[in-house]
Design a protein around this motif. Structure first.
Motif, short mmCIF file in Angstrom:
data_model
loop_
_atom_site.label_atom_id
_atom_site.label_comp_id
_atom_site.label_asym_id
_atom_site.label_seq_id
_atom_site.Cartn_x
_atom_site.Cartn_y
_atom_site.Cartn_z
N THR A 239 3.64 -2.52 0.14
CA THR A 239 4.88 -2.75 0.88
C THR A 239 6.07 -2.18 0.11
O THR A 239 6.90 -1.45 0.68
CB THR A 239 5.09 -4.26 1.12
N TRP B 72 5.95 1.57 0.22
CA TRP B 72 6.38 2.11 1.51
C TRP B 72 7.90 2.26 1.53
O TRP B 72 8.41 3.32 1.87
CB TRP B 72 5.90 1.21 2.64
N ASP C 209 9.12 5.04 -0.96
CA ASP C 209 8.85 6.40 -0.49
C ASP C 209 9.76 6.78 0.67
O ASP C 209 10.29 7.89 0.72
CB ASP C 209 7.38 6.54 -0.08
N ALA D 86 8.66 8.14 7.41
CA ALA D 86 7.95 6.86 7.53
C ALA D 86 6.55 7.03 8.11
O ALA D 86 5.61 6.38 7.67
CB ALA D 86 8.76 5.88 8.37
N VAL E 145 4.19 8.15 5.33
CA VAL E 145 3.87 7.07 4.39
C VAL E 145 2.91 6.09 5.06
O VAL E 145 1.90 5.68 4.47
CB VAL E 145 5.14 6.34 3.92
N THR E 146 3.21 5.74 6.29
CA THR E 146 2.37 4.79 7.03
C THR E 146 0.96 5.34 7.22
O THR E 146 -0.03 4.63 7.00
CB THR E 146 3.00 4.47 8.39
N GLN F 246 -0.92 5.15 3.97
CA GLN F 246 -1.31 3.79 3.62
C GLN F 246 -2.43 3.27 4.52
O GLN F 246 -3.32 2.56 4.07
CB GLN F 246 -0.11 2.85 3.67
#
Length: 67
Positions: A38, A41, A44, A51, A54-55, A58
């Motif tokens: 978290t 995220w 970054d 976003a 990054v998502t 992950q």
């Protein structure tokens, strides 16, 4: 909203005991790894990485392990 109308929020908790008992389910990540992901995220994204990128990374790590 008065204080008496907000009291329920202090009582709400997540509990996966029933999922463990009935389904044998366990969380994939523990608290430390979840908090690190978290925080990572946000770092970054604030550093300029899109976003969605990054998502996506992950989610890959969560379901398939690190690249």
């Amino acid at each position: 909203m008065s204080d008496s109308e907000q009291h329920e929020a202090r009582l709400l908790q997540l509990n996966c005991d029933k999922a463990l008992q009935l389904l044998g389910w366990r969380p994939r990540w523990g608290f430390e790894q979840t908090m690190a992901a978290t925080a990572g995220w946000y770092k970054d994204v604030l550093d300029g990485t899109p976003a969605v990128e990054v998502t996506s990374s992950q989610l890959h790590d969560f379901f398939l392990g690190p690249k």
